[in-house]
Design a protein around this motif. Structure first.
Motif, PDB file in Angstrom:
ATOM      1  N   PRO A 119     -22.731  62.781 109.083  1.00 56.59           N
ATOM      2  CA  PRO A 119     -21.401  62.273 109.473  1.00 56.59           C
ATOM      3  C   PRO A 119     -20.551  63.455 109.957  1.00 56.59           C
ATOM      4  CG  PRO A 119     -22.059  61.405 107.343  1.00 56.59           C
ATOM      5  CD  PRO A 119     -23.073  62.430 107.703  1.00 56.59           C
ATOM      6  N   HIS A 120     -19.765  63.235 110.992  1.00 57.94           N
ATOM      7  CA  HIS A 120     -19.149  64.377 111.671  1.00 57.94           C
ATOM      8  C   HIS A 120     -18.093  65.106 110.854  1.00 57.94           C
ATOM      9  CE1 HIS A 120     -20.788  62.951 115.767  1.00 57.94           C
ATOM     10  NE2 HIS A 120     -21.712  63.305 114.900  1.00 57.94           N
ATOM     11  N   THR A 121     -17.430  64.382 109.967  1.00 50.44           N
ATOM     12  CA  THR A 121     -16.462  65.085 109.102  1.00 50.44           C
ATOM     13  C   THR A 121     -17.218  66.050 108.185  1.00 50.44           C
ATOM     14  OG1 THR A 121     -16.572  63.113 107.738  1.00 50.44           O
ATOM     15  CG2 THR A 121     -14.571  63.409 109.049  1.00 50.44           C
ATOM     16  N   ILE A 122     -18.380  65.615 107.716  1.00 49.83           N
ATOM     17  CA  ILE A 122     -19.197  66.488 106.855  1.00 49.83           C
ATOM     18  C   ILE A 122     -19.708  67.680 107.671  1.00 49.83           C
ATOM     19  CG2 ILE A 122     -21.267  66.616 105.379  1.00 49.83           C
ATOM     20  CD1 ILE A 122     -20.792  63.641 104.755  1.00 49.83           C
ATOM     21  N   ALA A 123     -20.047  67.424 108.937  1.00 47.61           N
ATOM     22  CA  ALA A 123     -20.474  68.528 109.816  1.00 47.61           C
ATOM     23  C   ALA A 123     -19.362  69.569 109.883  1.00 47.61           C
ATOM     24  CB  ALA A 123     -20.796  68.000 111.209  1.00 47.61           C
ATOM     25  N   GLY A 124     -18.143  69.108 109.988  1.00 46.37           N
ATOM     26  CA  GLY A 124     -16.992  70.023 110.019  1.00 46.37           C
ATOM     27  C   GLY A 124     -16.906  70.855 108.753  1.00 46.37           C
ATOM     28  N   ILE A 125     -17.085  70.194 107.610  1.00 49.49           N
ATOM     29  CA  ILE A 125     -17.031  70.920 106.327  1.00 49.49           C
ATOM     30  C   ILE A 125     -18.167  71.946 106.265  1.00 49.49           C
ATOM     31  CG2 ILE A 125     -17.282  70.648 103.815  1.00 49.49           C
ATOM     32  CD1 ILE A 125     -15.860  67.878 104.228  1.00 49.49           C
ATOM     33  N   MET A 126     -19.359  71.538 106.770  1.00 47.72           N
ATOM     34  CA  MET A 126     -20.506  72.469 106.799  1.00 47.72           C
ATOM     35  C   MET A 126     -20.159  73.721 107.602  1.00 47.72           C
ATOM     36  SD  MET A 126     -23.653  69.922 107.558  1.00 47.72           S
ATOM     37  CE  MET A 126     -24.703  69.290 106.274  1.00 47.72           C
TER      38      MET A 126
ATOM     39  N   TRP B 193     -12.646  79.124 118.741  1.00 45.77           N
ATOM     40  CA  TRP B 193     -14.056  79.306 118.367  1.00 45.77           C
ATOM     41  C   TRP B 193     -14.506  78.297 117.319  1.00 45.77           C
ATOM     42  CZ3 TRP B 193     -17.024  81.402 121.646  1.00 45.77           C
ATOM     43  CH2 TRP B 193     -16.524  82.349 122.526  1.00 45.77           C
ATOM     44  N   GLY B 194     -13.571  77.797 116.546  1.00 38.53           N
ATOM     45  CA  GLY B 194     -13.890  76.722 115.608  1.00 38.53           C
ATOM     46  C   GLY B 194     -14.282  75.454 116.354  1.00 38.53           C
ATOM     47  N   ILE B 195     -13.523  75.177 117.428  1.00 37.57           N
ATOM     48  CA  ILE B 195     -13.847  73.990 118.249  1.00 37.57           C
ATOM     49  C   ILE B 195     -15.227  74.174 118.892  1.00 37.57           C
ATOM     50  CG2 ILE B 195     -13.133  72.626 120.257  1.00 37.57           C
ATOM     51  CD1 ILE B 195     -10.246  73.638 119.698  1.00 37.57           C
ATOM     52  N   VAL B 196     -15.456  75.399 119.411  1.00 39.26           N
ATOM     53  CA  VAL B 196     -16.764  75.682 120.042  1.00 39.26           C
ATOM     54  C   VAL B 196     -17.890  75.484 119.024  1.00 39.26           C
ATOM     55  CG1 VAL B 196     -18.210  77.505 121.062  1.00 39.26           C
ATOM     56  CG2 VAL B 196     -15.826  77.257 121.778  1.00 39.26           C
ATOM     57  N   ALA B 197     -17.685  76.015 117.803  1.00 41.08           N
ATOM     58  CA  ALA B 197     -18.727  75.897 116.767  1.00 41.08           C
ATOM     59  C   ALA B 197     -18.996  74.430 116.436  1.00 41.08           C
ATOM     60  CB  ALA B 197     -18.301  76.656 115.515  1.00 41.08           C
ATOM     61  N   ALA B 198     -17.920  73.636 116.326  1.00 44.00           N
ATOM     62  CA  ALA B 198     -18.084  72.213 115.997  1.00 44.00           C
ATOM     63  C   ALA B 198     -18.837  71.487 117.114  1.00 44.00           C
ATOM     64  CB  ALA B 198     -16.711  71.587 115.776  1.00 44.00           C
ATOM     65  N   MET B 199     -18.443  71.765 118.364  1.00 47.08           N
ATOM     66  CA  MET B 199     -19.096  71.112 119.510  1.00 47.08           C
ATOM     67  C   MET B 199     -20.567  71.513 119.579  1.00 47.08           C
ATOM     68  SD  MET B 199     -16.226  71.463 122.495  1.00 47.08           S
ATOM     69  CE  MET B 199     -14.913  70.248 122.689  1.00 47.08           C
ATOM     70  N   LEU B 200     -20.835  72.804 119.363  1.00 45.33           N
ATOM     71  CA  LEU B 200     -22.212  73.314 119.436  1.00 45.33           C
ATOM     72  C   LEU B 200     -23.088  72.667 118.366  1.00 45.33           C
ATOM     73  CD1 LEU B 200     -22.949  76.948 120.276  1.00 45.33           C
ATOM     74  CD2 LEU B 200     -24.356  75.885 118.566  1.00 45.33           C
TER      75      LEU B 200
ATOM     76  N   PHE C  84      -5.908  72.508 115.454  1.00 46.86           N
ATOM     77  CA  PHE C  84      -5.240  73.298 116.510  1.00 46.86           C
ATOM     78  C   PHE C  84      -6.208  74.362 117.015  1.00 46.86           C
ATOM     79  CE2 PHE C  84      -1.869  71.847 113.668  1.00 46.86           C
ATOM     80  CZ  PHE C  84      -1.052  71.184 114.548  1.00 46.86           C
ATOM     81  N   PRO C  85      -6.178  74.773 118.256  1.00 46.89           N
ATOM     82  CA  PRO C  85      -5.429  74.189 119.363  1.00 46.89           C
ATOM     83  C   PRO C  85      -5.961  72.779 119.650  1.00 46.89           C
ATOM     84  CG  PRO C  85      -7.015  75.793 120.174  1.00 46.89           C
ATOM     85  CD  PRO C  85      -7.088  75.838 118.697  1.00 46.89           C
ATOM     86  N   LYS C  86      -5.039  71.897 120.018  1.00 45.49           N
ATOM     87  CA  LYS C  86      -5.428  70.486 120.133  1.00 45.49           C
ATOM     88  C   LYS C  86      -6.375  70.235 121.303  1.00 45.49           C
ATOM     89  CE  LYS C  86      -1.185  68.840 118.155  1.00 45.49           C
ATOM     90  NZ  LYS C  86       0.164  68.450 118.536  1.00 45.49           N
TER      91      LYS C  86
ATOM     92  N   GLU D  95     -16.679  64.827 120.994  1.00 46.83           N
ATOM     93  CA  GLU D  95     -16.592  65.146 119.576  1.00 46.83           C
ATOM     94  C   GLU D  95     -15.155  65.123 119.059  1.00 46.83           C
ATOM     95  OE1 GLU D  95     -18.510  65.021 117.340  1.00 46.83           O
ATOM     96  OE2 GLU D  95     -17.468  65.996 115.707  1.00 46.83           O
ATOM     97  N   VAL D  96     -14.978  64.505 117.899  1.00 41.99           N
ATOM     98  CA  VAL D  96     -13.650  64.498 117.288  1.00 41.99           C
ATOM     99  C   VAL D  96     -13.717  64.765 115.782  1.00 41.99           C
ATOM    100  CG1 VAL D  96     -13.593  61.963 117.105  1.00 41.99           C
ATOM    101  CG2 VAL D  96     -11.476  63.244 117.071  1.00 41.99           C
ATOM    102  N   GLY D  97     -14.674  64.124 115.094  1.00 41.76           N
ATOM    103  CA  GLY D  97     -14.711  64.169 113.624  1.00 41.76           C
ATOM    104  C   GLY D  97     -14.750  65.584 113.058  1.00 41.76           C
ATOM    105  N   SER D  98     -15.722  66.388 113.523  1.00 42.02           N
ATOM    106  CA  SER D  98     -15.851  67.739 112.965  1.00 42.02           C
ATOM    107  C   SER D  98     -14.709  68.638 113.427  1.00 42.02           C
ATOM    108  CB  SER D  98     -17.203  68.341 113.355  1.00 42.02           C
ATOM    109  OG  SER D  98     -17.317  68.415 114.745  1.00 42.02           O
ATOM    110  N   ILE D  99     -14.186  68.381 114.636  1.00 46.50           N
ATOM    111  CA  ILE D  99     -13.075  69.205 115.149  1.00 46.50           C
ATOM    112  C   ILE D  99     -11.810  68.948 114.313  1.00 46.50           C
ATOM    113  CG2 ILE D  99     -11.570  69.648 117.139  1.00 46.50           C
ATOM    114  CD1 ILE D  99     -13.978  69.037 118.936  1.00 46.50           C
ATOM    115  N   LEU D 100     -11.638  67.686 113.893  1.00 44.44           N
ATOM    116  CA  LEU D 100     -10.489  67.341 113.030  1.00 44.44           C
ATOM    117  C   LEU D 100     -10.491  68.201 111.767  1.00 44.44           C
ATOM    118  CD1 LEU D 100     -10.074  63.459 112.872  1.00 44.44           C
ATOM    119  CD2 LEU D 100      -8.245  65.146 113.049  1.00 44.44           C
TER     120      LEU D 100
END
Lengths: 239, 270
Positions: B107-114, B141-148, B221-223, B211-216
């Protein structure tokens, strides 16, 4: 000259073991054997696709056992010819020369010269998918020979041809070898190929080369028993 | 050969046609309705007038920059990795391939936490990323990491399918003719699997854009565009969210059409 000494290559549960094999410069050596005995593995080991666990492979006295395929100077002609599908017949033949950085003019001279010998001038612009089995075989042979390799390895190169073309291809290869005197190891399950192409043959069973000698000697050996009908046919044709 | 219409007396085929029709309606309805609810006056407000416009432009730029960066990094990492996985057998390969596909199932929110626990300031590699001056939490770079992270299986699996389709014997012959491993890759393998590589890259980019869940979780920010669409929905209501969503949807549709063209078109026929 190709020399193999105490070779052992393990692939899963299959083991290829060649105690001693010498192939003279300019010799056309045929390795005969039923399907699944390790003929292709032998080709892959000599060609450098598979690295053996033990033993040595010497080419013109130089130990090439650990060398990658591109450093061995041995060209491979696989069973399905493996022509590069995105290149024309011309580009397939020219491939090895381009890798060596030859000028396009020199490449053209060499490709056209060889194409004439192979009688494939008309098909040089065609892609492999639109070539017949016989044409593909000639392009694959030309591609291998144009780089002037120390030896060529042929893996059942006649297997995909129909009987009429197969006979024609046999005499073509025989004539070619007579003219160009290249060193070749040709593996096949077909005894008629062995009879037509080679003076000296090897016979393989279960990963081992259990016979090396002249074709005449092979015919008189116990290893020839499974081929008795084919041998009778060959003798009848000669008579 | 496929039949153009069900034959009489084949109720099963008639039934499958009925199910297909229903399926198409269910899927197409929201795709069409979003355009019907679009109000041009709100679009004008969102994109041209008011201070919202600069925020929208900034979010669009961040989204495009981050998605392109993540896709390029992914191509650099993914293509050689996919090649190795296709051509070599080793112990634990199946397990490794399974692990690399996990981002598809998480689940993408969990991906974000990972990502935060892996690369964030207090994560396992936090000291390393911090010493390199890379901030993950609430940063580009956080957004890049989440997207990657979320798009990596698409790139890997599509490239692997491409490399699988190239007969290894072609590479063996190329090498026997004097070409080294790298030259064989660029002259034989890559031209023969190019379509898959391009398709994988476009798929990965499209996935990054959506992608939205992990980026949230990782970087509010940046949005990015998706975050802004969510924000518009919460703060200004559906018409504003639609005004922002439709142009963004059109961009992703262009990518989708490009992908279909690349897959369908035989621009390198043999």
């Amino acid at each position: 000259m190709i020399e193999i000494k105490g070779l052992k290559a393990k692939l899963g549960s299959f083991v290829l073991e060649i105690e001693n094999l010498k192939i003279e410069k300019g010799e056309y050596f045929v390795v005969l054997g039923p399907s699944g005995v390790g003929k292709t593995v032998l080709i892959d080991v000599i060609g450098g696709i598979i690295v053996p666990q033990k033993g040595k492979i010497l080419i013109d006295g130089k130990d090439v056992t650990k060398l990658p395929p591109e450093k061995r100077g041995i060209a491979i002609v696989p069973q399905d010819y493996a022509l590069f599908p995105h290149m024309s017949a011309y580009d397939n033949i020219a491939y090895g020369l381009r890798i060596r950085g030859l000028s396009e003019d020199l490449i053209k001279d060499k490709v056209l010269g060889l194409a004439k010998i192979f009688e494939i001038e008309r098909i040089l612009s065609k892609k492999p998918s639109s070539l017949s089995g016989g044409e593909r075989q000639r392009v694959a042979l030309a591609r291998a020979l144009i780089v002037n390799p120390k030896a060529i390895l042929l893996d059942e190169p006649l297997a995909s041809l129909d009987p009429r073309l197969r006979m024609k291809a046999r005499s073509f290869i025989k004539g070619l070898h007579k003219d160009l005197k290249f060193t070749a190891i040709h593996v096949t399950h077909n005894i008629a190929d062995a009879a037509a192409l080679s003076r000296r043959i090897g016979y393989m069973e279960e990963g081992k080369l259990i016979f090396i000698g002249t074709f005449e000697k092979f015919v008189r050996s116990r290893y020839a028993v499974p081929y008795i009908n084919e041998i009778k046919e060959i003798i009848n044709k000669i008579r | 050969m496929a039949m153009s219409r069900p034959l009489k007396g084949e109720p099963f085929l008639v039934m499958t046609l009925g199910v297909l029709s229903l399926f198409v309606i269910v899927l197409l309805l929201p795709m069409i309705s979003i355009f019907l609810f679009l109000k041009p006056s709100v679009v004008e407000k969102v994109f041209i007038s008011s201070e919202l416009a600069s925020e929208v432009r900034s979010a669009l730029a961040t989204t495009l920059e981050a998605s392109i960066t993540s896709t390029l990094i992914l191509a650099l990492l993914g293509i050689p990795s996919a090649y190795y996985l296709t051509r070599r057998e080793f112990k634990g390969k199946a397990t490794l391939e399974g692990l690399l596909d996990i981002p598809l199932a998480v689940p993408h929110t969990i991906a974000g936490i990972m990502i935060l626990t892996g690369f964030g300031r207090r994560g396992l590699l936090g000291p390393l990323t911090t010493s390199l001056g890379i901030r993950i939490s609430d940063s580009f770079w956080g957004i890049v990491a989440a997207m990657l992270f979320v798009s990596s299986p698409l790139m890997l699996d599509t490239a692997k399918a491409g490399f699988h389709s190239v007969d290894p014997m072609l590479e063996a012959v190329s090498r026997s003719l004097g070409a080294g491993a790298l030259r064989t890759f660029t002259r034989i393998t890559l031209p023969l699997s190019w379509r898959n590589i391009v398709a994988g890259t476009i798929l990965a980019w499209a996935r990054a854009l959506s992608e939205v869940g992990s980026i949230l979780v990782v970087a509010y920010f940046p949005k990015t565009m998706n975050i802004l669409i969510l924000e518009f929905l919460n703060e200004f209501g559906l018409p504003y969210a639609i005004a922002l969503a439709v142009p963004y949807l059109l961009l992703t549709l262009v990518l989708f059409i490009l992908l279909r063209l690349f897959i369908g078109q035989k621009f390198m026929s043999w």
